[in-house]
Design an enzyme around this catalytic site. Structure first.
Site, PDB file in Angstrom:
ATOM      1  N   ASN A 165     -13.051 -50.250  -5.753  1.00  6.46           N
ATOM      2  CA  ASN A 165     -13.172 -49.040  -6.280  1.00  6.46           C
ATOM      3  C   ASN A 165     -12.623 -47.561  -6.741  1.00  6.46           C
ATOM      4  OD1 ASN A 165     -13.345 -48.886  -3.497  1.00  6.46           O
ATOM      5  ND2 ASN A 165     -14.731 -47.182  -3.245  1.00  6.46           N
ATOM      6  N   GLU A 262      -9.142 -49.219   6.948  1.00  2.60           N
ATOM      7  CA  GLU A 262      -9.357 -48.362   6.143  1.00  2.60           C
ATOM      8  C   GLU A 262     -10.963 -49.130   5.658  1.00  2.60           C
ATOM      9  OE1 GLU A 262     -10.911 -46.160   3.908  1.00  2.60           O
ATOM     10  OE2 GLU A 262     -10.114 -46.467   2.288  1.00  2.60           O
ATOM     11  N   CYS A 296     -15.614 -44.172   0.251  1.00  2.00           N
ATOM     12  CA  CYS A 296     -16.064 -44.515   1.473  1.00  2.00           C
ATOM     13  C   CYS A 296     -16.671 -43.159   1.672  1.00  2.00           C
ATOM     14  CB  CYS A 296     -14.733 -45.613   2.199  1.00  2.00           C
ATOM     15  SG  CYS A 296     -13.120 -44.888   2.167  1.00  2.00           S
ATOM     16  N   GLU A 477      -3.499 -43.900   6.678  1.00  2.00           N
ATOM     17  CA  GLU A 477      -2.668 -44.496   5.732  1.00  2.00           C
ATOM     18  C   GLU A 477      -2.527 -42.097   4.835  1.00  2.00           C
ATOM     19  OE1 GLU A 477      -4.701 -48.238   3.314  1.00  2.00           O
ATOM     20  OE2 GLU A 477      -5.850 -46.649   3.026  1.00  2.00           O
TER      21      GLU A 477
END
Length: 496
Positions: A165, A262, A296, A477
């Site tokens: 995505n 993640e 997300c 990240e």
């Protein structure tokens, strides 16, 4: 609805996308090719040569061989290479944006913005490449006098598994810090979104990245599993869903390698009566509908104080109805298709189930309007949907829908708002809307989330650490924290 015709990709533009191993694009693999379907049209974009265990073995061997020279390279030279990648990515934002829109159906304006944002991540981590420093540690001069210091060192070969995505964005979040830290990388790109990552591979080589330092392998679960289990892969970085993460952790236990995860989220926007209600509604609906809800950290829950609940529900329904759904190549489109027919049907099923206990105040259906061009009518579009009076304990309120669905839930007190915000298994993000600074100070520490925004989101800059609590993963990240995820610390002591 827009009626701009979605352009078809040319053979020269897509070709036969296959593995990039040691600087060479392979035109044959052990697995073979599959067709890639454009989610906006239902038509075939092109063919994708998938990678299997053999291609993973070849890429890992080449990365292992290249690592000593890459690690020993002057940090200043690594910095210049990453800076050049940033420069070329900025030049090729139109290419990267178009390819992203073709493969995942994201509106072109969003795809181009993500490519531009990703370029900035390479520029940011280029700046860190020659600033990786250790610390001196005090010794005990009475017992054992001497000098102690630490040396941050790269892991070696890092396996990177990208999500479909946002594949170009993930290259910046994962590949840039891994390279800046002195690692070589083997990247499993998603079979659902292989084209923009392949274009990025060409850009990196053009920028001067040595051929053995980065390898790109489009592939499915078999390639990912083999990459995780490979004994010569020292670390894994993964973005995706919880079920796949569980499989990765199980596979990684055989070699005890570290895994950065993640994962998903169920971000809540928490709105108090003193907030700017227009801004809170507009930003929450815009966030939820970004990438057709397939993200997300999007705000997919709207928790609203009961004093302004009815007003906010009406405003959210109106904002969702105003979202422009249609051809993702049209400049006015803000919501494109979901990734495929299975995703569309699953999302519609979730909406139908949620309607039994709540109210559908906007959307709720598939969109196949006859006014759209013929090639778009085969796409997988879902209306922007708002559900009101949602049971906080229901499936739709607690778990990811991964579609354009916003749940609106009332609360009566600060304690209840925090309890509701923390009531899901996830802990990726939260957004607080209030003008009361003391309330901000009270509530921010209580949210179980890796990122808390107040009165609006930040746009995820490269300098800010991003990651989750609970089932949203571990590791970060972005920022200095994101760099040091790809480094391990060696302690050195020199006796006097």
């Amino acid at each position: 609805m827009t009626t701009t015709s979605t352009p078809s990709p040319t053979t020269a533009e897509l070709g036969l996308t296959g593995p990039l191993i040691d600087g060479t694009w392979r035109n044959k693999t052990s697995v073979g090719a599959v067709d890639h379907i454009n989610p906006a049209t239902g038509h075939v974009n092109g063919s994708v040569l998938l990678s299997g265990p053999q291609e993973v073995d070849d890429a890992v061997a080449a990365a292992r061989a290249a690592h000593p020279e890459w690690r020993a390279m002057s940090p200043a030279l690594r910095r210049r290479i990453l800076q050049r990648i940033e420069e070329l990515m900025l030049e090729h934002v139109p290419d990267l944006g178009r390819l992203t829109t073709l493969e995942i159906g994201a509106p072109l304006t969003l795809s181009s913005a993500l490519a531009h944002l990703c370029a900035g991540w390479f520029g940011y981590y280029a700046g860190w490449a020659d600033k990786i420093e250790g610390l001196t540690s005090p010794s005990n001069p009475v017992m054992v006098p001497g000098l102690g210091y630490t040396v941050p060192e790269p892991y070696g070969v890092v396996g990177i598994i990208l999500t479909w995505n946002g594949p170009v964005m993930s290259t910046g979040m994962k590949i840039a810090p891994a390279l800046a830290a002195g690692n070589c990388v083997v990247v499993k790109s998603p079979d659902l979104a292989p084209f923009a990552v392949a274009r990025f591979g060409e850009i990196a080589l053009e920028a001067g990245l040595p051929p053995g330092v980065m390898h790109i392998l489009p592939g499915g679960p078999e390639a990912g599993d083999h990459l995780v289990r490979h004994p010569d892969v020292d670390m894994i970085s993964f973005t995706g869903g919880i079920p796949t993460a569980q499989k990765i952790l199980d596979a990684a236990r055989h070699t005890l390698k570290p895994v950065l995860l993640e994962l998903g989220g169920k971000t809540a926007s928490v709105v108090f009566p003193d907030a700017d209600l227009d801004a809170a509604v507009a930003e929450t609906v815009r966030s939820c509908m970004t990438l057709a809800g397939q993200g997300c950290n999007l705000s997919t829950r709207l928790l609203v104080h009961r004093d302004v609940y009815d007003e906010v529900v009406r405003a959210a329904a109106a904002a969702a109805a105003a979202v422009t759904v249609g051809d993702p190549f049209a400049q006015t489109t803000t919501l494109g298709p979901v990734i495929g027919p299975a995703a569309r049907d699953r999302i519609l099923g979730v909406i139908d189930q949620a309607a039994d206990s709540g109210r559908v105040v906007a959307g709720g259906h598939a969109v196949i309007p006859s006014s759209l061009p013929a090639q778009v009518q085969g796409g997988y579009f879902v209306e922007p949907t708002v559900l009101a009076d949602v049971d906080p304990g229901s499936e739709v309120a607690r778990h990811e829908v991964f579609g354009p669905v916003l749940c609106v839930i009332p609360f009566d007190s600060e304690d209840e708002a925090v309890e509701l915000a923390n009531s899901t298994p996830y802990g990726l993000g939260a957004v607080l809307y209030t003008r009361d600074v003391t309330r901000v100070q009270r509530l921010v520490p209580r949210f179980q989330a890796g990122t808390v925004h107040v009165n609006g989101a930040s746009g995820q800059p490269a300098s800010a650490p991003f990651g989750g609590y609970k089932h949203s993963g571990h590791g970060r990240e972005g920022g200095k924290e994101g760099l040091y995820e790809f480094l391990q610390t060696k302690n050195v002591f020199i006796r006097a």
